[in-house]
Scaffold this motif. Structure first.
Motif, short mmCIF file in Angstrom:
data_model
loop_
_atom_site.label_atom_id
_atom_site.label_comp_id
_atom_site.label_asym_id
_atom_site.label_seq_id
_atom_site.Cartn_x
_atom_site.Cartn_y
_atom_site.Cartn_z
N PHE A 1 0.83 -1.21 0.00
CA PHE A 1 0.00 0.00 0.00
C PHE A 1 0.86 1.26 0.00
N LEU A 2 1.90 1.27 0.83
CA LEU A 2 2.74 2.46 0.95
C LEU A 2 3.65 2.66 -0.26
N VAL A 3 4.12 1.56 -0.86
CA VAL A 3 5.00 1.63 -2.03
C VAL A 3 4.45 0.64 -3.06
N PRO A 4 3.45 1.07 -3.84
CA PRO A 4 2.77 0.15 -4.75
C PRO A 4 3.68 -0.58 -5.74
N ILE A 5 4.70 0.08 -6.22
CA ILE A 5 5.58 -0.59 -7.19
C ILE A 5 6.31 -1.76 -6.53
N VAL A 6 6.66 -1.61 -5.27
CA VAL A 6 7.29 -2.72 -4.54
C VAL A 6 6.28 -3.85 -4.36
N GLY A 7 5.04 -3.51 -4.03
CA GLY A 7 4.01 -4.53 -3.90
C GLY A 7 3.80 -5.30 -5.19
N LEU A 8 3.82 -4.59 -6.31
CA LEU A 8 3.66 -5.25 -7.61
C LEU A 8 4.84 -6.17 -7.91
N VAL A 9 6.05 -5.68 -7.66
CA VAL A 9 7.25 -6.50 -7.91
C VAL A 9 7.24 -7.74 -7.01
N LEU A 10 6.90 -7.56 -5.74
CA LEU A 10 6.84 -8.72 -4.84
C LEU A 10 5.77 -9.71 -5.29
N PHE A 11 4.63 -9.20 -5.72
CA PHE A 11 3.57 -10.08 -6.21
C PHE A 11 4.06 -10.91 -7.39
N LEU A 12 4.67 -10.24 -8.36
CA LEU A 12 5.13 -10.95 -9.55
C LEU A 12 6.27 -11.92 -9.24
N THR A 13 7.10 -11.56 -8.27
CA THR A 13 8.23 -12.41 -7.91
C THR A 13 7.80 -13.63 -7.10
N TRP A 14 6.85 -13.43 -6.20
CA TRP A 14 6.47 -14.48 -5.25
C TRP A 14 5.23 -15.27 -5.63
N LYS A 15 4.56 -14.94 -6.72
CA LYS A 15 3.25 -15.56 -6.97
C LYS A 15 3.28 -17.09 -7.03
N LYS B 1 0.72 -16.72 -0.59
CA LYS B 1 0.01 -15.93 0.42
C LYS B 1 0.64 -14.54 0.58
N CYS B 2 1.96 -14.50 0.67
CA CYS B 2 2.66 -13.21 0.79
C CYS B 2 2.47 -12.39 -0.48
N ALA B 3 2.52 -13.05 -1.63
CA ALA B 3 2.34 -12.36 -2.91
C ALA B 3 0.96 -11.74 -2.98
N LYS B 4 -0.04 -12.48 -2.53
CA LYS B 4 -1.41 -11.97 -2.56
C LYS B 4 -1.56 -10.74 -1.67
N LYS B 5 -1.00 -10.78 -0.49
CA LYS B 5 -1.08 -9.63 0.43
C LYS B 5 -0.39 -8.40 -0.17
N ALA B 6 0.81 -8.57 -0.71
CA ALA B 6 1.54 -7.45 -1.30
C ALA B 6 0.79 -6.90 -2.50
N GLY B 7 0.25 -7.78 -3.33
CA GLY B 7 -0.50 -7.36 -4.51
C GLY B 7 -1.78 -6.63 -4.16
N ILE B 8 -2.49 -7.11 -3.15
CA ILE B 8 -3.73 -6.44 -2.72
C ILE B 8 -3.41 -5.06 -2.16
N GLY B 9 -2.35 -4.96 -1.38
CA GLY B 9 -1.96 -3.65 -0.85
C GLY B 9 -1.66 -2.66 -1.96
N ALA B 10 -0.93 -3.11 -2.97
CA ALA B 10 -0.60 -2.25 -4.11
C ALA B 10 -1.86 -1.87 -4.88
N LEU B 11 -2.74 -2.82 -5.11
CA LEU B 11 -3.97 -2.55 -5.85
C LEU B 11 -4.86 -1.55 -5.12
N VAL B 12 -5.02 -1.73 -3.82
CA VAL B 12 -5.83 -0.80 -3.03
C VAL B 12 -5.23 0.60 -3.08
N SER B 13 -3.92 0.70 -2.99
CA SER B 13 -3.25 2.00 -3.04
C SER B 13 -3.51 2.69 -4.38
N VAL B 14 -3.40 1.96 -5.46
CA VAL B 14 -3.62 2.55 -6.79
C VAL B 14 -5.08 2.97 -6.95
#
Length: 77
Positions: A14-28, A33-46
Motif C-alpha cells: 500500500f505504501l509503495v505500490p511498485i514494490v508490492g507489484l514487484v513482490l507479487f510478480l516475484t512471489w506468486k 500468500k505473501c504475494a497476494k497480500k503485497a498485490g492487494i496492498g498495491a492494488l488498493v493503493s492505486v
C-alpha cells in the motif's frame, strides 16, 4: 519457506505500490500468500489514488466554474 501472508506485506504494498507489484510478480508461485497480500496492498493503493485524483478534478472543476460565474457577474454588474 515462510509463507505466512503477513499483513505487513499488504501495508508495504500500500505504501509503495511498485514494490508490492514487484513482490507479487516475484512471489506468486513460491510464496502465494505473501504475494497476494503485497498485490492487494498495491492494488488498493492505486485504486485510492485514482479515486482521489478524480475527486480533485471534480472539485477543481466545480470551484473553477463557481469562481468564473462569480467573476462574470461581478464584472458585468
Amino acid at each position: 519457506m515462510n509463507d505466512s501472508g503477513s499483513f505487513g506485506w499488504a501495508v508495504l504494498g500500500f505504501l509503495v505500490p511498485i514494490v508490492g507489484l514487484v513482490l507479487f510478480l516475484t512471489w506468486k508461485n513460491t510464496k502465494p500468500k505473501c504475494a497476494k497480500k503485497a498485490g492487494i496492498g498495491a492494488l488498493v493503493s492505486v485504486i485510492i489514488g485514482v479515486l482521489f485524483n478524480v475527486l480533485a478534478i471534480i472539485i477543481g472543476g466545480v470551484a473553477a466554474s463557481s469562481v468564473s460565474t462569480y467573476a462574470a457577474s461581478f464584472l458585468l454588474g
